[in-house]
Design a protein around this motif. Sequence first.
Motif, PDB file in Angstrom:
ATOM      1  N   GLY A   1      -2.075  -4.955   5.189  1.00 39.29           N
ATOM      2  CA  GLY A   1      -2.792  -3.788   4.685  1.00 39.29           C
ATOM      3  C   GLY A   1      -3.304  -2.980   5.858  1.00 39.29           C
ATOM      4  O   GLY A   1      -3.198  -3.393   7.007  1.00 39.29           O
TER       5      GLY A   1
ATOM      6  N   GLY B   1       0.794  -1.216   0.000  1.00 43.87           N
ATOM      7  CA  GLY B   1       0.000   0.000   0.000  1.00 43.87           C
ATOM      8  C   GLY B   1       0.825   1.264   0.000  1.00 43.87           C
ATOM      9  O   GLY B   1       0.317   2.342   0.286  1.00 43.87           O
TER      10      GLY B   1
ATOM     11  N   ALA C   1      -5.294   3.669   7.897  1.00 41.64           N
ATOM     12  CA  ALA C   1      -5.033   4.555   6.765  1.00 41.64           C
ATOM     13  C   ALA C   1      -6.015   5.720   6.754  1.00 41.64           C
ATOM     14  O   ALA C   1      -7.209   5.525   6.955  1.00 41.64           O
ATOM     15  CB  ALA C   1      -5.154   3.788   5.452  1.00 41.64           C
TER      16      ALA C   1
ATOM     17  N   LEU D   1      -8.200  -2.956   4.160  1.00 41.71           N
ATOM     18  CA  LEU D   1      -7.818  -3.053   2.757  1.00 41.71           C
ATOM     19  C   LEU D   1      -6.621  -3.983   2.607  1.00 41.71           C
ATOM     20  O   LEU D   1      -5.836  -4.170   3.532  1.00 41.71           O
ATOM     21  CB  LEU D   1      -7.445  -1.676   2.199  1.00 41.71           C
TER      22      LEU D   1
ATOM     23  N   GLU E   1      -2.642  -3.650  -1.675  1.00 46.17           N
ATOM     24  CA  GLU E   1      -2.840  -2.919  -2.926  1.00 46.17           C
ATOM     25  C   GLU E   1      -3.954  -1.894  -2.837  1.00 46.17           C
ATOM     26  O   GLU E   1      -4.227  -1.190  -3.818  1.00 46.17           O
ATOM     27  CB  GLU E   1      -3.155  -3.905  -4.061  1.00 46.17           C
ATOM     28  N   GLY E   2      -4.621  -1.815  -1.676  1.00 43.66           N
ATOM     29  CA  GLY E   2      -5.680  -0.831  -1.498  1.00 43.66           C
ATOM     30  C   GLY E   2      -7.050  -1.312  -1.898  1.00 43.66           C
ATOM     31  O   GLY E   2      -7.959  -0.496  -2.090  1.00 43.66           O
TER      32      GLY E   2
ATOM     33  N   SER F   1      -6.109   6.914   1.242  1.00 35.66           N
ATOM     34  CA  SER F   1      -4.781   6.314   1.223  1.00 35.66           C
ATOM     35  C   SER F   1      -4.882   4.844   1.600  1.00 35.66           C
ATOM     36  O   SER F   1      -5.837   4.415   2.238  1.00 35.66           O
ATOM     37  CB  SER F   1      -3.857   7.034   2.210  1.00 35.66           C
ATOM     38  N   ALA F   2      -3.897   4.072   1.169  1.00 35.86           N
ATOM     39  CA  ALA F   2      -3.781   2.684   1.612  1.00 35.86           C
ATOM     40  C   ALA F   2      -2.573   2.509   2.511  1.00 35.86           C
ATOM     41  O   ALA F   2      -2.155   1.393   2.794  1.00 35.86           O
ATOM     42  CB  ALA F   2      -3.677   1.741   0.408  1.00 35.86           C
ATOM     43  N   ARG F   3      -2.021   3.617   2.981  1.00 35.06           N
ATOM     44  CA  ARG F   3      -0.828   3.598   3.821  1.00 35.06           C
ATOM     45  C   ARG F   3      -1.204   3.863   5.275  1.00 35.06           C
ATOM     46  O   ARG F   3      -1.775   4.909   5.606  1.00 35.06           O
ATOM     47  CB  ARG F   3       0.132   4.676   3.324  1.00 35.06           C
TER      48      ARG F   3
END
Length: 726
Positions: free
Chosen positions: A587, A172, A513, A569, A572-573, A517-519
């Motif tokens: 994730g 992510g 996140a 998630l 990869e989001g 965002s996926a971070r």
Amino acid sequence: MAGAAVIRVALLPGDGIGEEVLDGPSRLLRQLAERGVLEVTGPWPVGARAAAATGEVLPEETLAACDAADAILLGAVGEDPGVPAEVCLRPEVALHRLRERYDLRISVRDIPMGEGADLTVVRNLLGGSYGTGPGDRTYAEDGGEAADVLRLTRERIAEVVGLGIDRLQRRGGGRLVSVDKANLYATGRLWREVATEVAGRRGVPVEHRFVDRAAFELAAGGAVPDVIVTEGLLGDILSDLAAGRAGSPALCGSAAIHPGEPVRGRCRGLFEPAHGSAPRRTGRDQVNPLGGYLALVALLQHFAETRALGDRLRTATATVLRHGPWTYDLAPDGVAAAGTRDVADAVLAAFGAEPAGVGAVDAVAEPAVRVPADDLRVWTVDVLEAVGVRQTHAREVAHVLAYADLSGIDSHGIARLPAYVAMIGSGAITADAEPTVHSDGGAVALVDGHGLLGHPVTAVALREAVERARRLGLGWVNVRDSSHHGASGSYVHDAARQGLVAIAATNTGPIVAPTGSARPYFGTNPLALGMPVTGEEPMVFDMATSAVAGGKFEIALRLGTRIPLGWGLTAEGRPTTDPGAVYPGKGPLLPLGSDREHSSHKGYGLALLVELLTAVLAGGPFGPGVGNLTARAASGPPRTSHLVVVLDPARLGDPARMQAETQRLLGELRALTPVDPGLPVRTPGQRAAAERALRRVEGVPLDAETHAALRQLGERVGRPLDAPAR
């Protein structure tokens, strides 16, 4: 997959401690094979032991088995105490030949740096320091000179950097660091140039580091990147350094892979713990088997057919790393070290397999027990005193844990104690100090926790806030340099029982996140409110700002169940119902609301609000700078920040009227006609209050895993859990 219904794994225990570290993973693989999940062959001889038995470090039967397998699980090759050195001068040649035979030219190493945070190091295995053939190595006959050719091509560098970016995007996003020696070597200048080009084409920011700077940052406790891409020898050294920072050389699973279709037979990769054969530890039941499990995690995650099993095994390994038992290299001071077999069995138990061997693979759950809350409270104090915590502080911890256990908040109760003890033993939490209060005597104060357990630190903040509220009407107290303080609701409940209104908040380590965002950036960042109520217990509203707590994922993984969409998630989001695709550290969890259509920006905003009111105001770290509950000593202390605000309602009018109005408001809400007659409208804290009344009589229920972990903890610190179970 090359016409095979399931993957086939060839077991090569090898030399020294190789057989011991692969004992647990081998038992697990054979149990999975009995279920038809995969195929296992071996053990096959390799290295010094193979040379002693057959005259060859890589016998033909072993090569044939490797050709017929999709993956090789290797223990170690190197010096072996049972093989004289003159019998096999260079057993590591076997490993080099396997890499060359299957063109395993890229290494991927994952090191667990803390809960949900792995460092991935991607490097080349052919070319560079490792050479491209015999011509790259020369040694003068008279022994007066030797030379090694360091040769890299743009194609090989681009391949390593590209794979590193692939791994980063699967997580992510995050920090990509390229490490070289461009200020000395021409190959370093080429590496930096190609890394810049590849990252630019992929639209990924890349940070460049000279290797000496990268090593300093890892050793000195600096921020850990998500992915490092570098030349082979540099990556070998940096990954070992990172494993040392994580706590042990054993905490590194290594994969040597071929990017693409197999070049010979079926073999796609070789997976091994990164440590060597450790001949002096061989046969003594001392070595850490987690490296073998982490190698098996990498193997299972490499194939789509077994990826979910790999995620499950990663969770089981993390559970043992967090709660113990631990071998000599990880055992905190004052905690007896466990043997290799004990730790291996603990991982199998956490995974859900039979520790005894090749019997049935479905674990039989130990029945849950109930223990009187008062007994748990006394035992908690005894355990903490045994590891150096002051008695007054230990009592504060026991008080908060008991509140959570009685209220049915099992994730924040006694189950947390092993992690606290582990962090004290590793030095991540300070056992013996005293919080410092900074104030000019007004309504506002700042408490410095000096790295102590968060419970006594927050208790000091609460007392300071209550005193100011009584004297001035309001007390606002921030806290910095603390750690996990348990259920925030405990503190506001205590204040409300004194007729006061209270708010408590804390930041936590990054697993959630922000919207869009996926971070992971924020923690679950809980926020709690306590209000006194006429004729009943205080109303306590205690919420995380994430959609769900991380413990929900642990439960789903343990039970093998799916999760609802909206909890988390993939790296990869993408939304998922697979808990193993999210947790731990795969994730991010999602903020309250889950997605934009359901107003996740509000949950994101609440998490930001907590971060601002706690960390920023107190001068503490925020976002990824905050440590997780299970951070080990080498990862540094959590340095959590809190906030406690207390209001004396008497400054606004008659407090009895306020409490009566609160009771009337709650009563009207509960009296509303429910949509589902079986689900009446409840008010915050109502269920927890009822649970407290029940558990005071029946005791605190402990599931089998928690009960076993507590008993093991008590035995390790010399304070057995002798409380009668109901």
